[in-house]
Scaffold this motif. Structure first.
Motif, PDB file in Angstrom:
ATOM      1  N   LEU A  15       9.168 -14.842  16.334  1.00 29.03           N
ATOM      2  CA  LEU A  15       8.732 -15.687  15.819  1.00 29.03           C
ATOM      3  C   LEU A  15       9.966 -16.859  15.816  1.00 29.03           C
ATOM      4  O   LEU A  15       9.664 -17.670  14.968  1.00 29.03           O
ATOM      5  N   ALA A  16      11.390 -15.886  16.330  1.00 29.23           N
ATOM      6  CA  ALA A  16      12.486 -17.117  16.246  1.00 29.23           C
ATOM      7  C   ALA A  16      11.955 -18.152  17.326  1.00 29.23           C
ATOM      8  O   ALA A  16      12.494 -19.351  16.955  1.00 29.23           O
ATOM      9  N   GLY A  17      10.810 -18.474  18.590  1.00 32.30           N
ATOM     10  CA  GLY A  17      11.098 -19.061  19.116  1.00 32.30           C
ATOM     11  C   GLY A  17       9.998 -20.000  19.212  1.00 32.30           C
ATOM     12  O   GLY A  17      10.375 -21.746  18.915  1.00 32.30           O
ATOM     13  N   CYS A  18       9.382 -20.023  17.851  1.00 34.15           N
ATOM     14  CA  CYS A  18       8.357 -20.413  17.178  1.00 34.15           C
ATOM     15  C   CYS A  18       8.932 -22.072  16.168  1.00 34.15           C
ATOM     16  O   CYS A  18       8.921 -22.794  15.935  1.00 34.15           O
ATOM     17  N   GLY A  19      10.445 -21.773  15.778  1.00 35.49           N
ATOM     18  CA  GLY A  19      11.108 -22.451  15.014  1.00 35.49           C
ATOM     19  C   GLY A  19      12.203 -23.135  15.794  1.00 35.49           C
ATOM     20  O   GLY A  19      12.867 -24.392  14.594  1.00 35.49           O
ATOM     21  N   GLY A 100      13.681 -22.722  29.690  1.00 35.67           N
ATOM     22  CA  GLY A 100      14.183 -22.665  30.169  1.00 35.67           C
ATOM     23  C   GLY A 100      12.654 -23.026  31.609  1.00 35.67           C
ATOM     24  O   GLY A 100      13.324 -22.723  33.222  1.00 35.67           O
ATOM     25  N   GLU A 101      12.241 -24.193  31.248  1.00 39.35           N
ATOM     26  CA  GLU A 101      11.358 -25.049  32.670  1.00 39.35           C
ATOM     27  C   GLU A 101      12.500 -25.771  32.586  1.00 39.35           C
ATOM     28  O   GLU A 101      12.023 -26.713  32.025  1.00 39.35           O
ATOM     29  N   LYS A 102      11.597 -27.281  34.003  1.00 41.36           N
ATOM     30  CA  LYS A 102      12.529 -28.420  33.897  1.00 41.36           C
ATOM     31  C   LYS A 102      11.216 -28.146  34.208  1.00 41.36           C
ATOM     32  O   LYS A 102      11.254 -30.130  33.629  1.00 41.36           O
ATOM     33  N   ALA A 103       9.779 -28.079  34.261  1.00 45.74           N
ATOM     34  CA  ALA A 103       8.847 -29.134  34.937  1.00 45.74           C
ATOM     35  C   ALA A 103       7.853 -29.217  33.417  1.00 45.74           C
ATOM     36  O   ALA A 103       7.777 -28.472  32.767  1.00 45.74           O
ATOM     37  N   HIS A 104       7.486 -30.442  33.171  1.00 42.84           N
ATOM     38  CA  HIS A 104       6.750 -30.916  32.144  1.00 42.84           C
ATOM     39  C   HIS A 104       5.025 -30.788  32.643  1.00 42.84           C
ATOM     40  O   HIS A 104       5.054 -30.213  33.254  1.00 42.84           O
ATOM     41  N   PRO A 105       4.496 -29.904  31.286  1.00 43.14           N
ATOM     42  CA  PRO A 105       2.901 -28.855  31.822  1.00 43.14           C
ATOM     43  C   PRO A 105       1.764 -30.220  32.285  1.00 43.14           C
ATOM     44  O   PRO A 105       2.576 -31.425  31.418  1.00 43.14           O
ATOM     45  N   ARG A 106       1.150 -30.048  33.091  1.00 45.98           N
ATOM     46  CA  ARG A 106       0.014 -30.909  34.020  1.00 45.98           C
ATOM     47  C   ARG A 106      -0.411 -31.389  31.897  1.00 45.98           C
ATOM     48  O   ARG A 106      -0.662 -30.172  31.314  1.00 45.98           O
ATOM     49  N   GLY A 107      -1.287 -32.347  31.571  1.00 48.66           N
ATOM     50  CA  GLY A 107      -2.255 -32.616  30.901  1.00 48.66           C
ATOM     51  C   GLY A 107      -1.420 -33.085  29.205  1.00 48.66           C
ATOM     52  O   GLY A 107      -0.052 -33.597  29.837  1.00 48.66           O
ATOM     53  N   ASP A 108      -2.084 -33.813  28.337  1.00 52.04           N
ATOM     54  CA  ASP A 108      -1.591 -34.510  26.788  1.00 52.04           C
ATOM     55  C   ASP A 108      -1.223 -33.111  26.398  1.00 52.04           C
ATOM     56  O   ASP A 108      -1.705 -32.579  26.049  1.00 52.04           O
ATOM     57  N   VAL A 109       0.220 -32.996  26.416  1.00 55.05           N
ATOM     58  CA  VAL A 109       0.586 -32.022  25.771  1.00 55.05           C
ATOM     59  C   VAL A 109       1.178 -32.495  24.060  1.00 55.05           C
ATOM     60  O   VAL A 109       1.350 -33.725  23.371  1.00 55.05           O
ATOM     61  N   TYR A 110       0.882 -31.773  22.869  1.00 51.81           N
ATOM     62  CA  TYR A 110       0.620 -31.828  21.559  1.00 51.81           C
ATOM     63  C   TYR A 110       1.238 -31.011  20.905  1.00 51.81           C
ATOM     64  O   TYR A 110       1.786 -29.154  21.271  1.00 51.81           O
ATOM     65  N   VAL A 111       1.874 -31.322  20.581  1.00 51.39           N
ATOM     66  CA  VAL A 111       2.463 -29.928  19.143  1.00 51.39           C
ATOM     67  C   VAL A 111       1.883 -30.024  17.672  1.00 51.39           C
ATOM     68  O   VAL A 111       1.841 -31.138  16.870  1.00 51.39           O
ATOM     69  N   VAL A 112       1.941 -28.526  16.959  1.00 55.94           N
ATOM     70  CA  VAL A 112       1.368 -29.155  15.530  1.00 55.94           C
ATOM     71  C   VAL A 112       2.357 -27.695  14.608  1.00 55.94           C
ATOM     72  O   VAL A 112       2.635 -27.228  15.608  1.00 55.94           O
ATOM     73  N   ALA A 113       2.835 -28.743  13.560  1.00 58.51           N
ATOM     74  CA  ALA A 113       3.382 -27.230  12.820  1.00 58.51           C
ATOM     75  C   ALA A 113       2.386 -26.166  12.487  1.00 58.51           C
ATOM     76  O   ALA A 113       1.201 -26.489  12.107  1.00 58.51           O
ATOM     77  N   VAL A 114       2.477 -24.625  12.451  1.00 55.62           N
ATOM     78  CA  VAL A 114       2.564 -23.822  12.037  1.00 55.62           C
ATOM     79  C   VAL A 114       2.826 -22.273  11.216  1.00 55.62           C
ATOM     80  O   VAL A 114       4.176 -22.778  11.186  1.00 55.62           O
ATOM     81  N   GLY A 126       5.751  -9.961  10.502  1.00 49.52           N
ATOM     82  CA  GLY A 126       7.074 -11.326  10.111  1.00 49.52           C
ATOM     83  C   GLY A 126       5.751 -11.967   9.885  1.00 49.52           C
ATOM     84  O   GLY A 126       4.851 -12.528  11.122  1.00 49.52           O
ATOM     85  N   SER A 127       6.893 -13.070   9.343  1.00 46.67           N
ATOM     86  CA  SER A 127       5.783 -14.717   9.394  1.00 46.67           C
ATOM     87  C   SER A 127       7.418 -15.503   8.884  1.00 46.67           C
ATOM     88  O   SER A 127       8.489 -15.804   8.798  1.00 46.67           O
ATOM     89  N   GLN A 128       6.402 -16.805   9.905  1.00 46.81           N
ATOM     90  CA  GLN A 128       7.273 -17.697  10.290  1.00 46.81           C
ATOM     91  C   GLN A 128       6.687 -19.455  10.017  1.00 46.81           C
ATOM     92  O   GLN A 128       5.875 -19.108  10.588  1.00 46.81           O
ATOM     93  N   ILE A 129       7.597 -20.266   9.526  1.00 49.20           N
ATOM     94  CA  ILE A 129       6.945 -21.491   9.854  1.00 49.20           C
ATOM     95  C   ILE A 129       7.853 -21.717  10.857  1.00 49.20           C
ATOM     96  O   ILE A 129       8.419 -21.835  11.186  1.00 49.20           O
ATOM     97  N   GLY A 130       6.784 -23.006  12.184  1.00 44.61           N
ATOM     98  CA  GLY A 130       7.578 -23.508  13.531  1.00 44.61           C
ATOM     99  C   GLY A 130       6.258 -24.070  13.867  1.00 44.61           C
ATOM    100  O   GLY A 130       5.910 -24.759  12.905  1.00 44.61           O
ATOM    101  N   SER A 131       6.971 -24.687  14.701  1.00 44.84           N
ATOM    102  CA  SER A 131       5.271 -25.675  15.854  1.00 44.84           C
ATOM    103  C   SER A 131       4.933 -24.310  17.450  1.00 44.84           C
ATOM    104  O   SER A 131       5.692 -24.113  17.846  1.00 44.84           O
ATOM    105  N   MET A 132       4.211 -25.539  17.309  1.00 51.83           N
ATOM    106  CA  MET A 132       3.703 -23.736  18.900  1.00 51.83           C
ATOM    107  C   MET A 132       2.515 -25.441  19.321  1.00 51.83           C
ATOM    108  O   MET A 132       2.848 -26.845  18.748  1.00 51.83           O
ATOM    109  N   HIS A 133       3.007 -25.684  21.269  1.00 50.37           N
ATOM    110  CA  HIS A 133       2.521 -26.451  21.359  1.00 50.37           C
ATOM    111  C   HIS A 133       0.549 -26.157  22.768  1.00 50.37           C
ATOM    112  O   HIS A 133       0.651 -24.822  22.325  1.00 50.37           O
ATOM    113  N   VAL A 134       0.460 -26.811  22.182  1.00 49.74           N
ATOM    114  CA  VAL A 134      -1.047 -27.039  22.804  1.00 49.74           C
ATOM    115  C   VAL A 134      -1.209 -28.515  23.978  1.00 49.74           C
ATOM    116  O   VAL A 134      -0.663 -29.308  23.987  1.00 49.74           O
ATOM    117  N   VAL A 135      -1.941 -28.448  25.121  1.00 44.34           N
ATOM    118  CA  VAL A 135      -2.317 -28.752  26.311  1.00 44.34           C
ATOM    119  C   VAL A 135      -4.128 -28.903  26.510  1.00 44.34           C
ATOM    120  O   VAL A 135      -4.109 -28.133  26.583  1.00 44.34           O
TER     121      VAL A 135
END
Length: 150
Positions: A15-19, A100-114, A126-135
């Protein structure tokens, strides 16, 4: 008791990675109704698989992992996640790369609060408010393992 502590530690780490902060400037997303429906369907599938059990959700997360990052999966140790997006926050994030990555993922990257909730044996760990990426890539939606900081 030791297993419960290990699961709690895992939950906090995932969950820490999402925030973290999200790079870029918020702009309204200009997605077709079909495109927006694909994102909603993706998260509905993730949550439905979680309701069916940890192995089903793990398989779905592996199957829908972005093709450039298939080797980067994580073990939720029998836990599941429930993801509740706040759709009004959905936006493009063209500069993002997984931690940890230098490359941008192929495709159109979006982020949404979750709001993401980690569950083990029908109990919220556990529960946390953060953001997640989808392509959106080749008309398919792909995600990133929760341990990649979404």
């Amino acid at each position: 008791m030791a297993e419960r502590v290990a699961v709690l530690f895992l939950a906090l780490a995932l969950l820490a990675g999402c925030g973290g902060p999200v790079a870029g400037t918020a702009r309204p997303v200009r997605l077709s109704d079909d495109g927006r429906a694909k994102f909603k369907e993706y998260y509905a599938r993730v949550n439905k698989a979680g309701e069916e059990g940890a192995s089903q959700q793990s398989k779905l997360l592996k199957d829908t992992q972005h093709p450039d990052f298939r080797q980067k999966t994580c073990d939720l140790r029998g836990a599941t996640i429930k993801v509740e997006p706040t759709w009004g926050t959905l936006r493009m994030d063209a500069d993002w790369a997984p931690p940890g990555e230098k490359a941008h993922p192929r495709g159109d990257v979006y982020v949404v609060a979750v709001t993401i909730t980690l569950r083990k044996e029908d109990q919220a760990i556990g529960s946390q408010i953060g953001s997640m990426h989808v392509v959106l890539l080749d008309d398919e939606v792909y995600g990133f393992a929760p341990c990649l900081g979404g």
